[in-house]
Design a protein around this motif. Structure first.
Motif, PDB file in Angstrom:
ATOM      1  N   ARG A  21       0.958  12.167   5.833  1.00  0.00           N
ATOM      2  CA  ARG A  21       0.548  12.190   7.236  1.00  0.00           C
ATOM      3  C   ARG A  21       0.338  13.612   7.743  1.00  0.00           C
ATOM      4  NH1 ARG A  21       0.567   8.465  11.441  1.00  0.00           N
ATOM      5  NH2 ARG A  21      -0.155  10.270  12.591  1.00  0.00           N
ATOM      6  N   MET A  22       1.210  14.517   7.355  1.00  0.00           N
ATOM      7  CA  MET A  22       1.081  15.900   7.813  1.00  0.00           C
ATOM      8  C   MET A  22      -0.185  16.539   7.215  1.00  0.00           C
ATOM      9  SD  MET A  22       3.510  15.642   9.728  1.00  0.00           S
ATOM     10  CE  MET A  22       3.802  17.165  10.560  1.00  0.00           C
ATOM     11  N   LYS A  23      -0.479  16.210   5.969  1.00  0.00           N
ATOM     12  CA  LYS A  23      -1.677  16.728   5.311  1.00  0.00           C
ATOM     13  C   LYS A  23      -2.943  16.098   5.900  1.00  0.00           C
ATOM     14  CE  LYS A  23      -3.660  17.240   0.706  1.00  0.00           C
ATOM     15  NZ  LYS A  23      -3.551  16.885  -0.692  1.00  0.00           N
ATOM     16  N   ALA A  24      -2.857  14.808   6.243  1.00  0.00           N
ATOM     17  CA  ALA A  24      -4.014  14.080   6.764  1.00  0.00           C
ATOM     18  C   ALA A  24      -4.491  14.625   8.097  1.00  0.00           C
ATOM     19  CB  ALA A  24      -3.683  12.604   6.899  1.00  0.00           C
ATOM     20  N   SER A  25      -3.600  15.219   8.869  1.00  0.00           N
ATOM     21  CA  SER A  25      -4.007  15.727  10.178  1.00  0.00           C
ATOM     22  C   SER A  25      -4.924  16.948  10.061  1.00  0.00           C
ATOM     23  CB  SER A  25      -2.780  16.064  11.031  1.00  0.00           C
ATOM     24  OG  SER A  25      -2.067  17.142  10.469  1.00  0.00           O
ATOM     25  N   LYS A  26      -5.086  17.456   8.859  1.00  0.00           N
ATOM     26  CA  LYS A  26      -5.951  18.618   8.641  1.00  0.00           C
ATOM     27  C   LYS A  26      -7.372  18.214   8.226  1.00  0.00           C
ATOM     28  CE  LYS A  26      -2.260  21.788   7.532  1.00  0.00           C
ATOM     29  NZ  LYS A  26      -0.984  21.319   7.177  1.00  0.00           N
ATOM     30  N   LYS A  27      -7.604  16.908   8.056  1.00  0.00           N
ATOM     31  CA  LYS A  27      -8.917  16.412   7.642  1.00  0.00           C
ATOM     32  C   LYS A  27      -9.433  15.416   8.675  1.00  0.00           C
ATOM     33  CE  LYS A  27      -7.850  16.765   2.727  1.00  0.00           C
ATOM     34  NZ  LYS A  27      -7.653  16.009   1.495  1.00  0.00           N
ATOM     35  N   PRO A  28     -10.769  15.323   8.819  1.00  0.00           N
ATOM     36  CA  PRO A  28     -11.309  14.342   9.764  1.00  0.00           C
ATOM     37  C   PRO A  28     -10.934  12.912   9.365  1.00  0.00           C
ATOM     38  CG  PRO A  28     -13.035  15.829   8.987  1.00  0.00           C
ATOM     39  CD  PRO A  28     -11.810  16.108   8.174  1.00  0.00           C
ATOM     40  N   VAL A  29     -10.745  12.086  10.366  1.00  0.00           N
ATOM     41  CA  VAL A  29     -10.400  10.682  10.156  1.00  0.00           C
ATOM     42  C   VAL A  29     -11.683   9.872  10.089  1.00  0.00           C
ATOM     43  CG1 VAL A  29      -9.200   8.709  11.189  1.00  0.00           C
ATOM     44  CG2 VAL A  29      -8.250  10.988  11.424  1.00  0.00           C
ATOM     45  N   VAL A  73       6.349   2.687  18.944  1.00  0.00           N
ATOM     46  CA  VAL A  73       6.669   4.113  18.843  1.00  0.00           C
ATOM     47  C   VAL A  73       5.561   4.855  18.100  1.00  0.00           C
ATOM     48  CG1 VAL A  73       8.344   5.771  17.943  1.00  0.00           C
ATOM     49  CG2 VAL A  73       9.144   3.616  18.903  1.00  0.00           C
ATOM     50  N   LEU A  74       5.080   4.272  17.023  1.00  0.00           N
ATOM     51  CA  LEU A  74       4.014   4.910  16.246  1.00  0.00           C
ATOM     52  C   LEU A  74       2.702   4.970  17.033  1.00  0.00           C
ATOM     53  CD1 LEU A  74       4.743   3.343  12.761  1.00  0.00           C
ATOM     54  CD2 LEU A  74       5.220   5.675  13.503  1.00  0.00           C
ATOM     55  N   ILE A  75       2.405   3.912  17.760  1.00  0.00           N
ATOM     56  CA  ILE A  75       1.177   3.880  18.564  1.00  0.00           C
ATOM     57  C   ILE A  75       1.216   4.969  19.631  1.00  0.00           C
ATOM     58  CG2 ILE A  75      -0.106   2.521  20.279  1.00  0.00           C
ATOM     59  CD1 ILE A  75       0.714   0.013  18.560  1.00  0.00           C
ATOM     60  N   LYS A  76       2.361   5.113  20.273  1.00  0.00           N
ATOM     61  CA  LYS A  76       2.494   6.109  21.354  1.00  0.00           C
ATOM     62  C   LYS A  76       2.372   7.540  20.846  1.00  0.00           C
ATOM     63  CE  LYS A  76       3.338   3.386  24.850  1.00  0.00           C
ATOM     64  NZ  LYS A  76       2.359   3.214  25.901  1.00  0.00           N
ATOM     65  N   THR A  77       2.688   7.778  19.576  1.00  0.00           N
ATOM     66  CA  THR A  77       2.661   9.150  19.056  1.00  0.00           C
ATOM     67  C   THR A  77       1.429   9.456  18.213  1.00  0.00           C
ATOM     68  OG1 THR A  77       3.997   8.498  17.150  1.00  0.00           O
ATOM     69  CG2 THR A  77       5.170   9.375  19.068  1.00  0.00           C
ATOM     70  N   SER A  78       0.518   8.514  18.081  1.00  0.00           N
ATOM     71  CA  SER A  78      -0.696   8.732  17.286  1.00  0.00           C
ATOM     72  C   SER A  78      -1.887   8.863  18.225  1.00  0.00           C
ATOM     73  CB  SER A  78      -0.926   7.570  16.319  1.00  0.00           C
ATOM     74  OG  SER A  78       0.130   7.479  15.407  1.00  0.00           O
ATOM     75  N   LYS A  79      -2.367  10.070  18.354  1.00  0.00           N
ATOM     76  CA  LYS A  79      -3.509  10.351  19.222  1.00  0.00           C
ATOM     77  C   LYS A  79      -4.567  11.105  18.432  1.00  0.00           C
ATOM     78  CE  LYS A  79      -1.274   8.734  22.735  1.00  0.00           C
ATOM     79  NZ  LYS A  79      -1.385   7.318  22.884  1.00  0.00           N
ATOM     80  N   PHE A  80      -5.818  10.856  18.784  1.00  0.00           N
ATOM     81  CA  PHE A  80      -6.937  11.527  18.138  1.00  0.00           C
ATOM     82  C   PHE A  80      -7.531  12.569  19.072  1.00  0.00           C
ATOM     83  CE2 PHE A  80      -6.960   7.360  15.999  1.00  0.00           C
ATOM     84  CZ  PHE A  80      -6.888   7.778  14.696  1.00  0.00           C
ATOM     85  N   GLY A  86     -15.692  16.593  13.542  1.00  0.00           N
ATOM     86  CA  GLY A  86     -15.223  15.224  13.404  1.00  0.00           C
ATOM     87  C   GLY A  86     -14.072  14.888  14.331  1.00  0.00           C
ATOM     88  N   ILE A  87     -13.486  13.730  14.083  1.00  0.00           N
ATOM     89  CA  ILE A  87     -12.346  13.245  14.851  1.00  0.00           C
ATOM     90  C   ILE A  87     -11.106  13.428  13.993  1.00  0.00           C
ATOM     91  CG2 ILE A  87     -11.303  11.233  15.931  1.00  0.00           C
ATOM     92  CD1 ILE A  87     -14.180  10.212  16.448  1.00  0.00           C
ATOM     93  N   TYR A  88     -10.093  14.048  14.563  1.00  0.00           N
ATOM     94  CA  TYR A  88      -8.859  14.357  13.852  1.00  0.00           C
ATOM     95  C   TYR A  88      -7.670  13.680  14.514  1.00  0.00           C
ATOM     96  CZ  TYR A  88     -11.275  18.107  11.385  1.00  0.00           C
ATOM     97  OH  TYR A  88     -12.136  18.819  10.592  1.00  0.00           O
ATOM     98  N   LEU A  89      -6.684  13.345  13.693  1.00  0.00           N
ATOM     99  CA  LEU A  89      -5.421  12.859  14.212  1.00  0.00           C
ATOM    100  C   LEU A  89      -4.654  14.069  14.714  1.00  0.00           C
ATOM    101  CD1 LEU A  89      -3.731  10.309  14.536  1.00  0.00           C
ATOM    102  CD2 LEU A  89      -2.780  10.729  12.291  1.00  0.00           C
ATOM    103  N   ARG A  90      -4.297  14.054  15.974  1.00  0.00           N
ATOM    104  CA  ARG A  90      -3.588  15.178  16.565  1.00  0.00           C
ATOM    105  C   ARG A  90      -2.174  15.223  15.989  1.00  0.00           C
ATOM    106  NH1 ARG A  90      -3.368  14.351  22.469  1.00  0.00           N
ATOM    107  NH2 ARG A  90      -5.624  14.522  22.281  1.00  0.00           N
ATOM    108  N   ALA A  91      -1.799  16.368  15.486  1.00  0.00           N
ATOM    109  CA  ALA A  91      -0.463  16.529  14.910  1.00  0.00           C
ATOM    110  C   ALA A  91       0.569  16.527  16.031  1.00  0.00           C
ATOM    111  CB  ALA A  91      -0.378  17.821  14.115  1.00  0.00           C
TER     112      ALA A  91
END
Length: 160
Positions: A21-29, A73-80, A86-91
């Motif tokens: 997950r931490m690595k994924a936030s560095k690449k577009p979703v 909890v996961l939904i509330k903390t996952s923002k793009f 591109g679109i990224y998952l905000r860390a």
């Protein structure tokens, strides 16, 4: 013995998920990256072919309810966020702590419940819990992703 081995496996998998997950936030979703994990995990439902893993409807409902609560909890903390390419998952700074917290809660639940529920049934319940947590979270992510994707297409470019 099974409880100890499965707890060790849960810690290893939880650590892997955190690293990914931490690595994924560095690449577009992409939509594919959001949709595929629940599809891959769904193959785990084949475990219920074997009576050893079957759960009662009440046990399934309990596990699903806990999974749905965890998903909030996961939904509330996952923002793009939309960046140039591109679109990224905000860390989220809280996300690693939330994942670790959810893992600790699951491990404690497993240890407590293993004294009163058979290991196979408990494995089935925890699969339902995890799937019940993953699917709503990924649906929410997909909807948020599509909305941001649509908004970025609808807005005129500043270079036009």
């Amino acid at each position: 013995m099974y409880v100890i081995l499965s707890t060790i496996a849960a810690v290893i998998m939880g650590s892997a998920v955190l690293a990914i997950r931490m690595k994924a936030s560095k690449k577009p979703v992409t939509a594919k990256k959001i949709i595929l994990p629940p599809l891959f995990m769904s193959t785990g439902a084949l475990m219920f072919i074997f009576p050893y893993f079957r759960v009662t409807p009440v046990e399934a409902a309990e596990a699903l309810a806990v999974g749905l609560l965890f998903s909030i909890v996961l939904i509330k903390t996952s923002k793009f966020e939309h960046k140039d390419d591109g679109i990224y998952l905000r860390a989220s700074k809280a996300f690693p702590f939330i994942l670790i917290g959810l893992l600790v809660i699951r491990i404690v639940m497993k240890i407590v419940l293993s004294s009163s529920i058979e290991v196979g049934t408990l494995a089935g319940m925890f699969w339902i819990l995890a799937f019940g947590m993953l699917v709503p979270w990924r649906i929410a992510m997909y909807l948020q992703f599509k909305k941001l994707e649509k908004d970025s297409v609808d807005q005129p470019s500043q270079f036009a």
